[in-house]
Scaffold this motif. Sequence first.
Motif, PDB file in Angstrom:
ATOM      1  N   VAL A  57       0.845  -1.194   0.000  1.00  0.00           N
ATOM      2  CA  VAL A  57       0.000   0.000   0.000  1.00  0.00           C
ATOM      3  C   VAL A  57       0.881   1.245   0.000  1.00  0.00           C
ATOM      4  N   ASN A  58       0.533   2.203  -0.846  1.00  0.00           N
ATOM      5  CA  ASN A  58       1.260   3.468  -0.895  1.00  0.00           C
ATOM      6  C   ASN A  58       0.899   4.320   0.318  1.00  0.00           C
ATOM      7  N   VAL A  59       1.888   4.900   0.962  1.00  0.00           N
ATOM      8  CA  VAL A  59       1.661   5.704   2.162  1.00  0.00           C
ATOM      9  C   VAL A  59       2.067   7.149   1.898  1.00  0.00           C
ATOM     10  N   ILE A  60       1.173   8.058   2.198  1.00  0.00           N
ATOM     11  CA  ILE A  60       1.450   9.494   2.131  1.00  0.00           C
ATOM     12  C   ILE A  60       1.484  10.004   3.564  1.00  0.00           C
ATOM     13  N   LYS A  61       2.625  10.507   3.981  1.00  0.00           N
ATOM     14  CA  LYS A  61       2.787  10.961   5.354  1.00  0.00           C
ATOM     15  C   LYS A  61       2.576  12.471   5.437  1.00  0.00           C
TER      16      LYS A  61
END
Length: 338
Positions: A57-61
Amino acid sequence: MDKVAVVILNWNGAEMLRKFLPSVIDNSYYSWVGIYVADNGSSDNSLEILSKEFPGVNVIKLEHNYGFAEGYNRAISLIDCEYAVLLNNDVEVTAGWIEPIIEYMDNNVDVAACQPKIMAYNDKSHFEYAGASGGYIDKYGYPFCRGRIFDFVEEDNGQYDSISRIFWASGAAMFIRKEAYIRVGGLDAAFFAHMEEIDLCWRLNSRGYRLMCIPQSKVYHVGGATLKKENPRKTHLNFRNNLLMLYKNLPDSELSDIMFVRALLDCLAIMVFILKLDFPNAKAILSARSDYSKMKKNFQFARKENIIKSSETNIYGRFRFSIIWKNKICRVKCFSRL
């Protein structure tokens, strides 16, 4: 570039991710679908769980909690996609939930946003409060749905399984063209949370787009996972943001009369809470109206822009009756009887 980006906004929802993200992964397996979790500065172990248990899963912090509106604005601006799906972290999706909506939107370029049929996770025979089978508003800005009027939620017997045009799509599971999202300015960050998706949908409607519910797509939503029903903070945000939404979007010919009636209706709501000895929620409405009065001047430009760019004077799904009158006086509980 993803054709579809499923964007889940998360804030301290580690257990929600662990419980509901697998259904999104299992039922969104196409190469043209990307799954993103935008983390709103969580202080729990959300990021650790995402790294260890959901490495695909792509994570945007995001640095801190921007709220629902600005959190999604920032996340979507960073994703290259044709369609974005705003999906709550407490939603269980089902097999085939993406295809019917994307097929419909591909074939109807004037449709900016859609929602699936949203069912209650904890009572799967009934619609879910936040969206049900598509949303509408009455003359005074009160929202209701196919399948839910105020606190009465209907059992799903297939009565709202038709593809239907709606006024607003639920932010719990909203499919939207990124181009349209950006064009109308996205969600209003000043709202922080609650009513922001209805405000966005009003702008889309007024600029000539259509919004639809596609019930052939179905999801299950827990609901109330962030703020419980009749939580004073939620009451404050709902009342304040509803007033701001009306101020931003109502035409000049209606603004004064509708806001006068809303003031009376809000006073009535305060009295109801007082009679229930629910003083925190009564105070929440008072503080909401006070905040609205203070904030209104900051929305003068947005109001002017919305009026100038509006191409629709009679927006579909904005009914001219009072849903309070229909429900409380005429005792109408079901959408099909309106």
